[in-house]
Design a protein around this motif. Structure first.
Motif, PDB file in Angstrom:
ATOM      1  N   THR A 113      -1.253  -2.886  15.835  1.00 29.34           N
ATOM      2  CA  THR A 113      -1.761  -2.085  14.718  1.00 29.34           C
ATOM      3  C   THR A 113      -0.742  -1.012  14.357  1.00 29.34           C
ATOM      4  O   THR A 113      -0.200  -0.346  15.235  1.00 29.34           O
ATOM      5  N   ILE A 114      -0.496  -0.870  13.065  1.00 31.97           N
ATOM      6  CA  ILE A 114       0.408   0.169  12.579  1.00 31.97           C
ATOM      7  C   ILE A 114      -0.420   1.239  11.885  1.00 31.97           C
ATOM      8  O   ILE A 114      -1.151   0.959  10.935  1.00 31.97           O
ATOM      9  N   TYR A 115      -0.302   2.462  12.355  1.00 31.23           N
ATOM     10  CA  TYR A 115      -0.931   3.604  11.715  1.00 31.23           C
ATOM     11  C   TYR A 115       0.127   4.261  10.837  1.00 31.23           C
ATOM     12  O   TYR A 115       1.093   4.841  11.351  1.00 31.23           O
ATOM     13  N   ARG A 116      -0.044   4.154   9.537  1.00 32.23           N
ATOM     14  CA  ARG A 116       0.899   4.791   8.624  1.00 32.23           C
ATOM     15  C   ARG A 116       0.287   6.100   8.133  1.00 32.23           C
ATOM     16  O   ARG A 116      -0.820   6.127   7.582  1.00 32.23           O
ATOM     17  N   VAL A 117       1.000   7.163   8.351  1.00 33.81           N
ATOM     18  CA  VAL A 117       0.521   8.512   8.046  1.00 33.81           C
ATOM     19  C   VAL A 117       1.298   9.034   6.849  1.00 33.81           C
ATOM     20  O   VAL A 117       2.531   9.127   6.888  1.00 33.81           O
ATOM     21  N   PHE A 118       0.571   9.374   5.783  1.00 35.28           N
ATOM     22  CA  PHE A 118       1.181   9.856   4.549  1.00 35.28           C
ATOM     23  C   PHE A 118       0.940  11.344   4.374  1.00 35.28           C
ATOM     24  O   PHE A 118      -0.160  11.846   4.663  1.00 35.28           O
ATOM     25  N   LEU A 119       1.949  12.037   3.863  1.00 32.64           N
ATOM     26  CA  LEU A 119       1.798  13.413   3.402  1.00 32.64           C
ATOM     27  C   LEU A 119       1.852  13.394   1.887  1.00 32.64           C
ATOM     28  O   LEU A 119       2.825  12.912   1.299  1.00 32.64           O
ATOM     29  N   LEU A 120       0.804  13.920   1.250  1.00 29.95           N
ATOM     30  CA  LEU A 120       0.762  13.979  -0.205  1.00 29.95           C
ATOM     31  C   LEU A 120       1.268  15.340  -0.686  1.00 29.95           C
ATOM     32  O   LEU A 120       1.290  16.321   0.056  1.00 29.95           O
ATOM     33  N   TRP A 146       0.825  -1.206   0.000  1.00 34.05           N
ATOM     34  CA  TRP A 146       0.000   0.000   0.000  1.00 34.05           C
ATOM     35  C   TRP A 146       0.861   1.260   0.000  1.00 34.05           C
ATOM     36  O   TRP A 146       0.510   2.271  -0.622  1.00 34.05           O
ATOM     37  N   THR A 147       1.987   1.193   0.655  1.00 33.86           N
ATOM     38  CA  THR A 147       2.884   2.347   0.667  1.00 33.86           C
ATOM     39  C   THR A 147       3.406   2.634  -0.736  1.00 33.86           C
ATOM     40  O   THR A 147       3.458   3.797  -1.172  1.00 33.86           O
ATOM     41  N   ALA A 148       3.777   1.602  -1.459  1.00 32.72           N
ATOM     42  CA  ALA A 148       4.255   1.786  -2.832  1.00 32.72           C
ATOM     43  C   ALA A 148       3.179   2.442  -3.695  1.00 32.72           C
ATOM     44  O   ALA A 148       3.463   3.354  -4.490  1.00 32.72           O
ATOM     45  N   VAL A 149       1.934   2.012  -3.512  1.00 33.80           N
ATOM     46  CA  VAL A 149       0.826   2.597  -4.279  1.00 33.80           C
ATOM     47  C   VAL A 149       0.634   4.071  -3.920  1.00 33.80           C
ATOM     48  O   VAL A 149       0.390   4.915  -4.800  1.00 33.80           O
ATOM     49  N   MET A 150       0.737   4.387  -2.635  1.00 32.81           N
ATOM     50  CA  MET A 150       0.554   5.784  -2.224  1.00 32.81           C
ATOM     51  C   MET A 150       1.601   6.693  -2.862  1.00 32.81           C
ATOM     52  O   MET A 150       1.297   7.834  -3.240  1.00 32.81           O
ATOM     53  N   TYR A 151       2.819   6.192  -2.995  1.00 37.45           N
ATOM     54  CA  TYR A 151       3.866   6.999  -3.618  1.00 37.45           C
ATOM     55  C   TYR A 151       3.730   7.031  -5.143  1.00 37.45           C
ATOM     56  O   TYR A 151       3.871   8.091  -5.764  1.00 37.45           O
ATOM     57  N   GLU A 152       3.467   5.879  -5.730  1.00 40.34           N
ATOM     58  CA  GLU A 152       3.481   5.794  -7.193  1.00 40.34           C
ATOM     59  C   GLU A 152       2.234   6.381  -7.843  1.00 40.34           C
ATOM     60  O   GLU A 152       2.307   6.940  -8.945  1.00 40.34           O
ATOM     61  N   ARG A 153       1.073   6.262  -7.172  1.00 43.26           N
ATOM     62  CA  ARG A 153      -0.182   6.693  -7.796  1.00 43.26           C
ATOM     63  C   ARG A 153      -0.802   7.933  -7.172  1.00 43.26           C
ATOM     64  O   ARG A 153      -1.575   8.641  -7.839  1.00 43.26           O
ATOM     65  N   HIS A 154      -0.519   8.174  -5.918  1.00 44.89           N
ATOM     66  CA  HIS A 154      -1.283   9.204  -5.213  1.00 44.89           C
ATOM     67  C   HIS A 154      -0.443  10.369  -4.701  1.00 44.89           C
ATOM     68  O   HIS A 154      -0.944  11.202  -3.948  1.00 44.89           O
ATOM     69  N   GLY A 155       0.814  10.441  -5.093  1.00 47.58           N
ATOM     70  CA  GLY A 155       1.609  11.622  -4.810  1.00 47.58           C
ATOM     71  C   GLY A 155       2.128  11.751  -3.400  1.00 47.58           C
ATOM     72  O   GLY A 155       2.384  12.869  -2.933  1.00 47.58           O
ATOM     73  N   ALA A 156       2.310  10.633  -2.703  1.00 45.83           N
ATOM     74  CA  ALA A 156       2.911  10.715  -1.365  1.00 45.83           C
ATOM     75  C   ALA A 156       4.345  11.212  -1.480  1.00 45.83           C
ATOM     76  O   ALA A 156       5.076  10.858  -2.413  1.00 45.83           O
TER      77      ALA A 156
END
Length: 256
Positions: free
Chosen positions: A84-91, A63-73
């Motif tokens: 539980t891991i809460y992963r917080v993305f900045l786009l 999911w992290t790869a997708v956030m960077y490659e498709r959604h501008g993370a």
């Protein structure tokens, strides 16, 4: 800057992707969208429940790869709670996207802001607010370091310590008024009498008298909140904390 429509479209796309991911058995809206309090500045908050046997690290990596490659993370960080891991993305468009990847046993509501989208949620322990006694303890610890920073002429460090002291007071006041105490989320709903008393603890400059006056105000605010938590402890703290702050204030007056 993102728009609300862009945020909604991305959230829908992420939920659809979760439905299609066989490693994810459930998803929920969390945060402001789950409680109907979303505004133009809200982020995306999602919780995913992993299927039994799913490799959590592999799911997060994918999911992290997708956030960077498709959604501008452009960056991310992790905040764990239990397993539980809460992963917080900045786009790149300044949108924050928080995704919780929870093992099946931990997928459930830990706060009222949880709205199940698909799958089954488990009964899990609710998140607990910070302990008031611990906040009082951190308050007097910050006070000790505020005093030493001021006396050493370390203005920036003193600023940091006074801000930390005030943060503990704010959290204590939020707990007392049944408001969210984490990260100042409830502070703007506090009664004006509470916040007005803290205004003098704001450090507007790094000169010695200003630091000392702010320190004294923050210390009195801590003692006031401590009396609501443990009056006996507050009585024990009063003389030493006032000696710290009063001594600093007196020294500041002498130097003017």
């Amino acid at each position: 800057m993102f728009t609300p429509d862009e945020r909604s479209a991305l959230r829908d796309e992420l939920v659809a992707a979760a439905r299609a991911d066989h490693r994810i058995d459930g998803a929920a809206l969390t945060g402001s969208a789950a409680s109907g309090a979303e505004d133009d500045w809200s982020d995306i908050d999602l919780a995913f429940g992993l299927a039994d046997g799913a490799d959590q690290a592999a799911v997060i990596a994918g999911w992290t790869a997708v956030m960077y490659e498709r959604h501008g993370a452009v960056a991310h960080l992790d905040s764990p709670r239990g397993s539980t891991i809460y992963r917080v993305f900045l786009l790149a468009n300044t949108l924050q996207v928080d995704i919780a990847f929870a093992p099946a046993a931990e997928f459930g509501a830990i706060a009222p802001t949880f709205r199940l989208l698909f799958g089954a949620a488990r009964d899990v322990p609710a998140a607990t607010p910070p302990a008031a006694g611990g906040l009082v303890g951190m308050g007097w610890l910050y006070a000790l370091h505020a005093r030493s920073s001021i006396e050493r002429g370390r203005g920036w460090q003193a600023l940091s310590m006074i801000d930390g002291l005030r943060d503990q007071v704010v959290a204590l006041a939020c707990l007392r008024h049944d408001l969210p105490a984490h990260q100042g989320r409830g502070v703007d709903a506090l009664p004006e009498a509470v916040t007005a008393s803290l205004a003098g603890s704001l450090v507007g400059a790094l000169d010695d008298p200003t630091l000392r006056r702010a320190f004294a105000v923050a210390t009195e605010a801590l003692l006031a909140e401590a009396r609501h938590v443990d009056p006996v402890l507050a009585d024990r703290l009063t003389a030493p904390l006032r000696a710290l702050a009063g001594g600093s204030a007196a020294a500041g007056e002498e130097r003017q």
